[in-house]
Design a protein around this motif. Structure first.
Motif, PDB file in Angstrom:
ATOM      1  N   ILE A  24     -60.080 -59.673 -44.507  1.00  0.00           N
ATOM      2  CA  ILE A  24     -59.126 -59.971 -43.434  1.00  0.00           C
ATOM      3  C   ILE A  24     -58.943 -58.704 -42.607  1.00  0.00           C
ATOM      4  O   ILE A  24     -58.664 -57.634 -43.142  1.00  0.00           O
ATOM      5  N   LYS A  25     -59.092 -58.844 -41.281  1.00  0.00           N
ATOM      6  CA  LYS A  25     -58.983 -57.700 -40.379  1.00  0.00           C
ATOM      7  C   LYS A  25     -57.967 -57.980 -39.273  1.00  0.00           C
ATOM      8  O   LYS A  25     -57.819 -59.125 -38.837  1.00  0.00           O
ATOM      9  N   ASP A  26     -57.324 -56.934 -38.800  1.00  0.00           N
ATOM     10  CA  ASP A  26     -56.474 -56.953 -37.608  1.00  0.00           C
ATOM     11  C   ASP A  26     -55.445 -58.078 -37.617  1.00  0.00           C
ATOM     12  O   ASP A  26     -55.227 -58.746 -36.602  1.00  0.00           O
ATOM     13  N   ALA A  27     -54.785 -58.299 -38.751  1.00  0.00           N
ATOM     14  CA  ALA A  27     -53.773 -59.347 -38.837  1.00  0.00           C
ATOM     15  C   ALA A  27     -52.475 -58.893 -38.182  1.00  0.00           C
ATOM     16  O   ALA A  27     -52.082 -57.731 -38.302  1.00  0.00           O
ATOM     17  N   TYR A  28     -51.830 -59.817 -37.486  1.00  0.00           N
ATOM     18  CA  TYR A  28     -50.495 -59.576 -36.952  1.00  0.00           C
ATOM     19  C   TYR A  28     -49.809 -60.906 -36.706  1.00  0.00           C
ATOM     20  O   TYR A  28     -50.458 -61.949 -36.602  1.00  0.00           O
ATOM     21  N   ALA A  29     -48.489 -60.867 -36.629  1.00  0.00           N
ATOM     22  CA  ALA A  29     -47.702 -62.071 -36.357  1.00  0.00           C
ATOM     23  C   ALA A  29     -46.754 -61.773 -35.213  1.00  0.00           C
ATOM     24  O   ALA A  29     -46.417 -60.620 -34.946  1.00  0.00           O
ATOM     25  N   ARG A  30     -46.341 -62.845 -34.554  1.00  0.00           N
ATOM     26  CA  ARG A  30     -45.381 -62.682 -33.459  1.00  0.00           C
ATOM     27  C   ARG A  30     -44.599 -63.974 -33.256  1.00  0.00           C
ATOM     28  O   ARG A  30     -45.012 -65.037 -33.710  1.00  0.00           O
ATOM     29  N   SER A  31     -43.490 -63.835 -32.592  1.00  0.00           N
ATOM     30  CA  SER A  31     -42.691 -64.976 -32.155  1.00  0.00           C
ATOM     31  C   SER A  31     -42.193 -64.626 -30.765  1.00  0.00           C
ATOM     32  O   SER A  31     -42.439 -63.525 -30.267  1.00  0.00           O
ATOM     33  N   VAL A 134     -53.800 -62.671 -50.791  1.00  0.00           N
ATOM     34  CA  VAL A 134     -52.496 -62.309 -50.253  1.00  0.00           C
ATOM     35  C   VAL A 134     -52.686 -61.237 -49.188  1.00  0.00           C
ATOM     36  O   VAL A 134     -53.380 -60.247 -49.410  1.00  0.00           O
ATOM     37  N   VAL A 135     -52.083 -61.474 -48.032  1.00  0.00           N
ATOM     38  CA  VAL A 135     -52.192 -60.550 -46.904  1.00  0.00           C
ATOM     39  C   VAL A 135     -50.787 -60.168 -46.463  1.00  0.00           C
ATOM     40  O   VAL A 135     -49.932 -61.036 -46.290  1.00  0.00           O
ATOM     41  N   MET A 136     -50.553 -58.879 -46.293  1.00  0.00           N
ATOM     42  CA  MET A 136     -49.296 -58.414 -45.710  1.00  0.00           C
ATOM     43  C   MET A 136     -49.529 -58.324 -44.209  1.00  0.00           C
ATOM     44  O   MET A 136     -50.322 -57.503 -43.748  1.00  0.00           O
ATOM     45  N   VAL A 137     -48.872 -59.198 -43.452  1.00  0.00           N
ATOM     46  CA  VAL A 137     -49.095 -59.319 -42.015  1.00  0.00           C
ATOM     47  C   VAL A 137     -47.936 -58.658 -41.265  1.00  0.00           C
ATOM     48  O   VAL A 137     -46.797 -59.100 -41.387  1.00  0.00           O
ATOM     49  N   PRO A 138     -48.228 -57.612 -40.487  1.00  0.00           N
ATOM     50  CA  PRO A 138     -47.158 -56.960 -39.733  1.00  0.00           C
ATOM     51  C   PRO A 138     -46.741 -57.792 -38.526  1.00  0.00           C
ATOM     52  O   PRO A 138     -47.573 -58.421 -37.867  1.00  0.00           O
ATOM     53  N   VAL A 139     -45.446 -57.806 -38.251  1.00  0.00           N
ATOM     54  CA  VAL A 139     -44.942 -58.446 -37.039  1.00  0.00           C
ATOM     55  C   VAL A 139     -45.114 -57.455 -35.901  1.00  0.00           C
ATOM     56  O   VAL A 139     -44.682 -56.303 -35.985  1.00  0.00           O
ATOM     57  N   ASP A 140     -45.771 -57.902 -34.841  1.00  0.00           N
ATOM     58  CA  ASP A 140     -45.986 -57.063 -33.654  1.00  0.00           C
ATOM     59  C   ASP A 140     -45.566 -57.870 -32.429  1.00  0.00           C
ATOM     60  O   ASP A 140     -46.351 -58.601 -31.838  1.00  0.00           O
ATOM     61  N   LEU A 141     -44.301 -57.738 -32.064  1.00  0.00           N
ATOM     62  CA  LEU A 141     -43.751 -58.476 -30.935  1.00  0.00           C
ATOM     63  C   LEU A 141     -44.135 -57.855 -29.602  1.00  0.00           C
ATOM     64  O   LEU A 141     -43.935 -58.470 -28.555  1.00  0.00           O
ATOM     65  N   GLU A 142     -44.679 -56.649 -29.638  1.00  0.00           N
ATOM     66  CA  GLU A 142     -45.028 -55.944 -28.403  1.00  0.00           C
ATOM     67  C   GLU A 142     -46.473 -56.174 -27.980  1.00  0.00           C
ATOM     68  O   GLU A 142     -46.836 -55.888 -26.847  1.00  0.00           O
ATOM     69  N   ARG A 143     -47.280 -56.675 -28.853  1.00  0.00           N
ATOM     70  CA  ARG A 143     -48.698 -56.891 -28.551  1.00  0.00           C
ATOM     71  C   ARG A 143     -48.827 -57.929 -27.444  1.00  0.00           C
ATOM     72  O   ARG A 143     -48.301 -59.034 -27.552  1.00  0.00           O
ATOM     73  N   GLN A 144     -49.531 -57.581 -26.410  1.00  0.00           N
ATOM     74  CA  GLN A 144     -49.627 -58.455 -25.250  1.00  0.00           C
ATOM     75  C   GLN A 144     -50.723 -59.498 -25.371  1.00  0.00           C
ATOM     76  O   GLN A 144     -50.629 -60.548 -24.790  1.00  0.00           O
TER      77      GLN A 144
END
Length: 165
Positions: A24-31, A134-144
């Motif tokens: 798994i590469k470059d994981a991120y989450a956003r809302s 299991v992946v720890m996914v960082p929240v990145d609300l600033e990613r455009q």
């Protein structure tokens, strides 16, 4: 009879699946912000193994009421419909599959708490062959944008969306 048993034993040996290796590469989450009721996670899933695998489900503990694998389908005339992909996503041997904005993704519906910049989401991806990862996914609300897509899922209410075929 001995010959049949030998052939059966040989057939059983060659039918044993070789587990695919998933990276798994470059994981991120956003809302869409503090009032969002939905969010999404994106990542690149690379299969370094010798045979295809399939992401069949996802879980995320207490992040939201529901977590599903989703995609967007072009309904024509400029209309895109988001829908659950119950059969999951195939990750071909030696290739990658992108979960990206505007395409396939992990959908969190009915967020229990707003996503906060920098927090880590505990997400379990289940594959047919590789099993649970299991992946720890960082929240990145600033990613455009991410992985080439430009769609923002977080502000939308997906709790009552229509599931596709």
């Amino acid at each position: 009879m001995k010959k049949i048993l030998t052939l059966s034993a040989f057939a059983a040996l060659i039918a044993v699946p070789v587990s695919a290796e998933i990276v798994i590469k470059d994981a991120y989450a956003r809302s869409g912000g503090a009032k969002a009721i939905a969010g999404a996670a994106f990542m690149e899933i690379e299969n370094t193994g010798q045979e295809a695998d399939r992401l069949i489900s996802v879980a995320a503990g207490d992040v939201s009421k529901r977590v599903e694998l989703h995609t967007h389908k072009d309904m024509g005339e400029g209309v895109m419909q988001m829908m659950q992909v119950e059969e999951g996503f195939v990750i071909p041997a030696g290739e990658s599959h992108l979960l990206m904005r505007g395409g396939d993704h992990v959908m969190f519906m009915g967020l229990n708490d707003p996503f906060e910049q920098g927090e880590m989401l505990h997400v379990t991806l289940t594959f047919e062959k590789a099993g649970e990862i299991v992946v720890m996914v960082p929240v990145d609300l600033e990613r455009q944008e991410g992985h080439g897509g430009h769609m923002d899922h977080g502000a939308d209410d997906h709790s009552g969306h229509k599931h596709g075929d």
